[in-house]
Scaffold this motif. Structure first.
Motif, PDB file in Angstrom:
ATOM      1  N   HIS B 145       0.833  -1.193   0.000  1.00 18.63           N
ATOM      2  CA  HIS B 145       0.000   0.000   0.000  1.00 18.63           C
ATOM      3  C   HIS B 145       0.869   1.243   0.000  1.00 18.63           C
ATOM      4  O   HIS B 145       0.650   2.184  -0.757  1.00 18.63           O
ATOM      5  CB  HIS B 145      -0.909   0.013   1.225  1.00 18.63           C
ATOM      6  CG  HIS B 145      -1.870  -1.122   1.245  1.00 18.63           C
ATOM      7  ND1 HIS B 145      -2.884  -1.226   2.168  1.00 18.63           N
ATOM      8  CD2 HIS B 145      -1.965  -2.223   0.478  1.00 18.63           C
ATOM      9  CE1 HIS B 145      -3.571  -2.337   1.959  1.00 18.63           C
ATOM     10  NE2 HIS B 145      -3.029  -2.950   0.940  1.00 18.63           N
ATOM     11  N   ASP B 169      -2.471  -5.411 -12.705  1.00 18.84           N
ATOM     12  CA  ASP B 169      -2.941  -4.072 -13.069  1.00 18.84           C
ATOM     13  C   ASP B 169      -4.147  -3.656 -12.232  1.00 18.84           C
ATOM     14  O   ASP B 169      -4.296  -2.502 -11.867  1.00 18.84           O
ATOM     15  CB  ASP B 169      -3.315  -4.036 -14.560  1.00 18.84           C
ATOM     16  CG  ASP B 169      -2.084  -4.216 -15.436  1.00 18.84           C
ATOM     17  OD1 ASP B 169      -1.011  -3.736 -15.029  1.00 18.84           O
ATOM     18  OD2 ASP B 169      -2.192  -4.867 -16.500  1.00 18.84           O
ATOM     19  N   SER B 170      -4.977  -4.644 -11.931  1.00 19.85           N
ATOM     20  CA  SER B 170      -6.233  -4.310 -11.242  1.00 19.85           C
ATOM     21  C   SER B 170      -6.007  -3.980  -9.776  1.00 19.85           C
ATOM     22  O   SER B 170      -6.878  -3.448  -9.104  1.00 19.85           O
ATOM     23  CB  SER B 170      -7.206  -5.487 -11.354  1.00 19.85           C
ATOM     24  OG  SER B 170      -6.696  -6.587 -10.626  1.00 19.85           O
ATOM     25  N   SER B 171      -4.821  -4.318  -9.231  1.00 22.72           N
ATOM     26  CA  SER B 171      -4.609  -4.150  -7.795  1.00 22.72           C
ATOM     27  C   SER B 171      -4.274  -2.708  -7.419  1.00 22.72           C
ATOM     28  O   SER B 171      -4.601  -2.258  -6.328  1.00 22.72           O
ATOM     29  CB  SER B 171      -3.466  -5.044  -7.326  1.00 22.72           C
ATOM     30  OG  SER B 171      -3.715  -6.378  -7.669  1.00 22.72           O
ATOM     31  N   SER B 174      -6.891  -0.341  -5.962  1.00 19.26           N
ATOM     32  CA  SER B 174      -7.337  -0.755  -4.629  1.00 19.26           C
ATOM     33  C   SER B 174      -6.297  -0.423  -3.571  1.00 19.26           C
ATOM     34  O   SER B 174      -6.632   0.061  -2.495  1.00 19.26           O
ATOM     35  CB  SER B 174      -7.591  -2.254  -4.600  1.00 19.26           C
ATOM     36  OG  SER B 174      -8.598  -2.601  -5.484  1.00 19.26           O
ATOM     37  N   TYR B 175      -5.034  -0.686  -3.891  1.00 20.81           N
ATOM     38  CA  TYR B 175      -3.983  -0.390  -2.917  1.00 20.81           C
ATOM     39  C   TYR B 175      -3.932   1.106  -2.622  1.00 20.81           C
ATOM     40  O   TYR B 175      -3.742   1.521  -1.487  1.00 20.81           O
ATOM     41  CB  TYR B 175      -2.621  -0.854  -3.441  1.00 20.81           C
ATOM     42  CG  TYR B 175      -2.421  -2.369  -3.420  1.00 20.81           C
ATOM     43  CD1 TYR B 175      -2.982  -3.145  -2.408  1.00 20.81           C
ATOM     44  CD2 TYR B 175      -1.657  -3.003  -4.392  1.00 20.81           C
ATOM     45  CE1 TYR B 175      -2.793  -4.522  -2.378  1.00 20.81           C
ATOM     46  CE2 TYR B 175      -1.457  -4.384  -4.371  1.00 20.81           C
ATOM     47  CZ  TYR B 175      -2.035  -5.143  -3.361  1.00 20.81           C
ATOM     48  OH  TYR B 175      -1.836  -6.490  -3.336  1.00 20.81           O
ATOM     49  N   ARG B 180      -4.818   5.439   1.205  1.00 18.46           N
ATOM     50  CA  ARG B 180      -5.334   6.749   1.578  1.00 18.46           C
ATOM     51  C   ARG B 180      -6.257   6.655   2.797  1.00 18.46           C
ATOM     52  O   ARG B 180      -6.194   7.481   3.698  1.00 18.46           O
ATOM     53  CB  ARG B 180      -6.080   7.373   0.395  1.00 18.46           C
ATOM     54  CG  ARG B 180      -6.508   8.793   0.642  1.00 18.46           C
ATOM     55  CD  ARG B 180      -7.050   9.417  -0.610  1.00 18.46           C
ATOM     56  NE  ARG B 180      -6.045  10.128  -1.375  1.00 18.46           N
ATOM     57  CZ  ARG B 180      -5.701  11.393  -1.100  1.00 18.46           C
ATOM     58  NH1 ARG B 180      -6.266  12.050  -0.118  1.00 18.46           N
ATOM     59  NH2 ARG B 180      -4.794  12.003  -1.824  1.00 18.46           N
TER      60      ARG B 180
END
Lengths: 635, 208
Positions: B145, B169-171, B174-175, B180
């Protein structure tokens, strides 16, 4: 200011001149190192793939697998088959090794993979994978993997969703063996718990007086006499006028704590000052305490301070008499700390007898004399009925009412006041006279009980040392018969301040006493000598948890842990549990929650005299056998 | 690291060719040296900031970066043509750090009180303080993260981040969101709750 402001503020920062210098330094170092390698002709091996990470055209799964491989992580990829073709599951060589398999030896299927995961973690793993897939969101999980040999390793995996042409097409898990890390984490947690749960030795300090208790003082004197010379100063106090009958235990406590506070002030913080007995105080003075005054001067000062002071008990002013005894000892005397304390007490008594302020023994008294002197005092007390019996109610927490009483001993002091017996019992046990005292208690308690209606259940203390006496069982049996007491109304509490002297004899007593129908309890459990093994082979019916674990239980996680687990343990063994020193409703509530069967304490009922006289054999018995006011435990 | 062109072998006079090649190599090396110094001075802080987002062992970090730059210099003839050579440097330094397995595990086993101090409740006065505070929080986040968040602040696109860090790529998105959220929570725990300016932090650093 919030996180957004902080982020904006952090953005604004440009590298400082020092930081710029660092970058330049790195540049120069790299250059000179590179030049040196060229000049010396050695090659610098580069182990990263020489492809542009940003532009290489490579399948996503393969890219992740390769990245993982470079940092010794393993991967498992599970790509969804489209249409009728089943999905393909495969792991990297590194991942196979993380699971303890040689690369290429195991054909991976979902079932075989599940079998490699510890059964306790399988559901969590499944859930993590399913949730990542269904929510299209990466997740992570730590689980235990079972190696072919049966050993267990901790594995941490990042779970990510693969995408092909904008559609989710599979799952990739990147993982590593984190056993070392996990064990270190667990150890860290354990240490944190340990330090949180570790308590200071409260037993050493008496909560009421703030002074050290008798046991601690005895040990300190004993420690000192081995390597130092010094003296024990013992101050005995006595009220000038008898305290009125109306005075309560609370008044006594108030007085005791006032005297203690005064002595703390007079003696100062550097010397060990403790309570030797009710109304008796001791101070250890050693050659090590450089600035300390001579022991007899200190004794004079202590006595003077107490005699001059006007104490108040309740609303009344009160003065105390005081005498002091000083027992000097040379370095390495054979007499124990206990012996020296007894000498100090004896010296204080001598001062009182002679009407002097201080009496000094320049050396320990003769051992034989000391023993015979003390024994005769004890025997005298037994022969002249220098005791009284009190009863303290015990509340059955399930029924919320008093169903039992503990019979307690009180000792008559020189002025005829009844005082707590702990100092006396300590001496009696040490001089081997406890059997006589226990017999007195048993005989008189049973007599009183026999005269009553026997509606309660009575708990009588008997020293672990007395159990070594083979005639004890016969004596008790005989007394029960003689006073016509229902044996099922009796529980004998084995006090564990002293070690059970003879295991076999104790077992014989315990077995015998239960055969005639009485019950057996272990007193002060958790602080004395009672081993857990006793619970296994002694036919104990009740365990009384020592007040040490109870007084602060509401604020103390370690106490809660000990008590709750002890209750569980005892109940599993078919033993009931009582708690001593219960001081408030909150504690009662907590104890009830833990399943404690009985509670006892000043809040639930103070000890009160059993007023029946032994001489009046008839009538008024019910009146006289008036036990303390029955209180209902709230909670 | 002078590459020998196939055509060089065809030159009939080896001595002359050798000399010419050497002169060419010397010229190239000088050019690369200069390029590389400029590259280092421009990119060093960026790489350092990104790695410090999760690695708080500065010594190890500097060693790893130093090694990565050295390797970068060795392969500069190839790397200089990459779209952004710093991506390769970051990947290399990061691999080195992650491969120091034992050391990292021992680090992570340290008690929390060894973690760098987190800013106090008073308002942060300057950019340096803000950055230090932020770094303290980032290092409490899961490593992925933290680094994703820091890289996106440095202006890398999601796809670039995925490729440099070896993520799906999709992660990345989300991270970033998770980072944040956690940062906000840490800031609130430290008492930074009231927003002075309501403006959102939309744009990234954009220095690149």
């Amino acid at each position: 200011m919030d996180i957004d402001d902080i982020l904006v503020l952090a953005e604004a920062r440009e590298p400082s001149s020092l930081e710029l210098a660092r970058a330049r330094r790195v540049g120069r170092m790299v250059r000179s190192e590179y030049d040196r390698s060229l000049a010396d002709g050695y090659e610098i091996l580069v182990d990263t793939d020489l492809v542009d990470p940003l532009t290489a055209t490579i399948d996503e799964a393969a890219r992740i697998e390769r990245a993982a491989q470079l940092v010794k992580r393993g991967t498992i990829t599970w790509t969804m088959g489209s249409g009728k073709t089943a999905g393909a599951l495969k792991w990297s060589d590194q991942m196979a090794m993380i699971f303890g398999h040689a690369p290429g030896t195991l054909h991976l299927t979902v079932d075989s993979l599940v079998k490699l995961v510890h059964p306790g973690d399988a559901a969590t793993v499944r859930e993590a994978v399913e949730s990542a897939w269904s929510r299209r969101r990466p997740g992570e999980i730590t689980f235990r993997a079972i190696h072919p040999g049966g050993s267990v390793r901790y594995v941490h995996c990042h779970i990510e969703v693969l995408t092909t042409a904008g559609e989710p097409s599979g799952i990739v898990a990147t993982g590593e063996d984190v056993t070392t890390l996990e064990l270190a984490r667990q150890e860290r947690r354990r240490l944190a718990t340990r330090s949180e749960m570790l308590c200071v030795d409260l037993a050493a300090r008496d909560p009421m007086t703030g002074l050290t208790n008798r046991g601690y003082l005895t040990d300190e004197v004993d420690r000192a006499r081995r390597t130092l010379e010094g003296a024990v100063v013992v101050v005995a106090t006595e009220t000038v006028t008898h305290l009125a009958v109306a005075t309560t235990d609370r008044d006594h406590e108030e007085l005791t704590s006032d005297v203690a506070a005064l002595l703390r002030l007079v003696v100062g913080p550097d010397l060990t000052c403790g309570s030797v007995g009710p109304g008796i105080w001791g101070v250890l003075v050693t050659s090590e305490d450089e600035h300390a005054e001579a022991a007899d001067a200190l004794a004079l000062r202590m006595v003077g301070a107490i005699r001059r002071h006007l104490f108040t008990v309740g609303q009344k002013a009160l003065r105390l008499y005081a005498w002091a005894g000083v027992a000097r000892f040379a370095k390495g005397v054979p007499d124990t700390g206990f012996d020296l304390l007894v000498d100090g007490e004896h010296a204080a008594r001598e001062a009182r007898r002679k009407g002097a302020v201080v009496h000094v023994f320049d050396q320990p008294t003769d051992g034989g004399d000391r023993v015979s002197r003390c024994r005769s005092r004890i025997r005298h007390a037994v022969a002249t009925d220098g005791f009284a019996l009190y009863a303290q109610p015990i509340v059955d927490l399930a029924l919320n009412q008093v169903t039992r009483h503990e019979i307690l001993l009180r000792v008559r002091d020189t002025t005829g006041d009844l005082i707590a017996p702990w100092a006396f019992l300590d001496m009696t046990e040490r001089f081997g006279e406890i059997v006589a005292v226990d017999r007195w208690v048993i005989d008189h308690a049973l007599e009183l009980i026999g005269q009553g209606v026997q509606t309660s259940h009575y708990q009588i203390n008997i020293s672990g040392k007395s159990l070594a006496d083979p005639s004890m069982l016969t004596y008790v049996t005989e007394a029960i018969r003689r006073h016509e007491v229902k044996p099922e109304c009796l529980t004998f509490e084995i006090t564990e301040t002293a070690l059970i002297e003879n295991r076999n004899e104790a077992l014989a007593f315990a077995t015998g006493i239960r055969e005639i129908g009485c019950q057996l309890a272990l007193d002060d459990f958790g602080t004395g000598y009672a081993a857990l093994a006793y619970l296994k082979y002694l036919p104990v019916d009740l365990v009384k948890i020592d007040g040490l674990f109870i007084v602060d239980i509401c604020q103390s996680p370690p106490d809660r842990a000990v008590v709750s687990k002890l209750v569980e343990l005892c109940h599993a063994l078919g033993i009931r549990v009582a708690a001593e020193c219960v001081q408030d409703d909150e504690t009662v509530k907590l104890l009830r929650e833990y399943g404690v069967d009985f509670a006892q304490g000043y809040k639930l009922g103070r000890p009160a005299p059993i007023t029946a006289s032994l001489k009046q054999q008839e009538n008024t018995i019910e009146m006289e056998l008036r036990f303390p006011e029955l209180r209902t435990a709230m909670g | 690291m002078s590459a020998v062109d196939g055509s060089a072998a065809l030159i009939p006079q080896p001595d002359e060719g050798e000399e010419a090649r050497r002169a060419e190599a010397g010229r190239l090396k000088k050019k690369y040296d200069e390029e590389f110094v400029v590259f280092t001075e421009q990119s060093y802080h960026l790489a350092e900031r990104i790695l410090r987002a999760w690695c708080w062992n500065r010594e190890a970090l500097e060693d790893a970066l130093h090694e990565a730059y050295l390797h970068g210099r060795v392969q500069w003839s190839k790397i200089r043509d990459y779209r952004d050579p710093i991506a390769w440097i970051i990947t290399t330094a990061r691999n080195k750090l992650l491969n120091e397995h034992d050391r990292r595990q021992r680090e992570a086993a340290m008690p929390p009180e060894v973690l760098p101090p987190v800013g106090t409740q008073s308002d942060l006065a300057d950019a340096w303080e803000a950055q230090e505070t932020l770094r303290g929080w980032l290092q409490q986040l899961p490593a992925r993260h933290a680094e994703v968040f820091q890289m996106s602040r440095e202006g890398f696109s999601n796809q670039e981040i995925a490729r440099i860090l070896g993520l799906a790529d999709s992660s990345v998105r989300s991270y970033k969101v998770a980072a944040r959220q956690q940062l906000r929570q840490l800031a609130e725990e430290a008492g930074y709750t009231d927003s002075k300016s309501r403006r959102r932090l939309g744009s990234t650093r954009g220095h690149r």
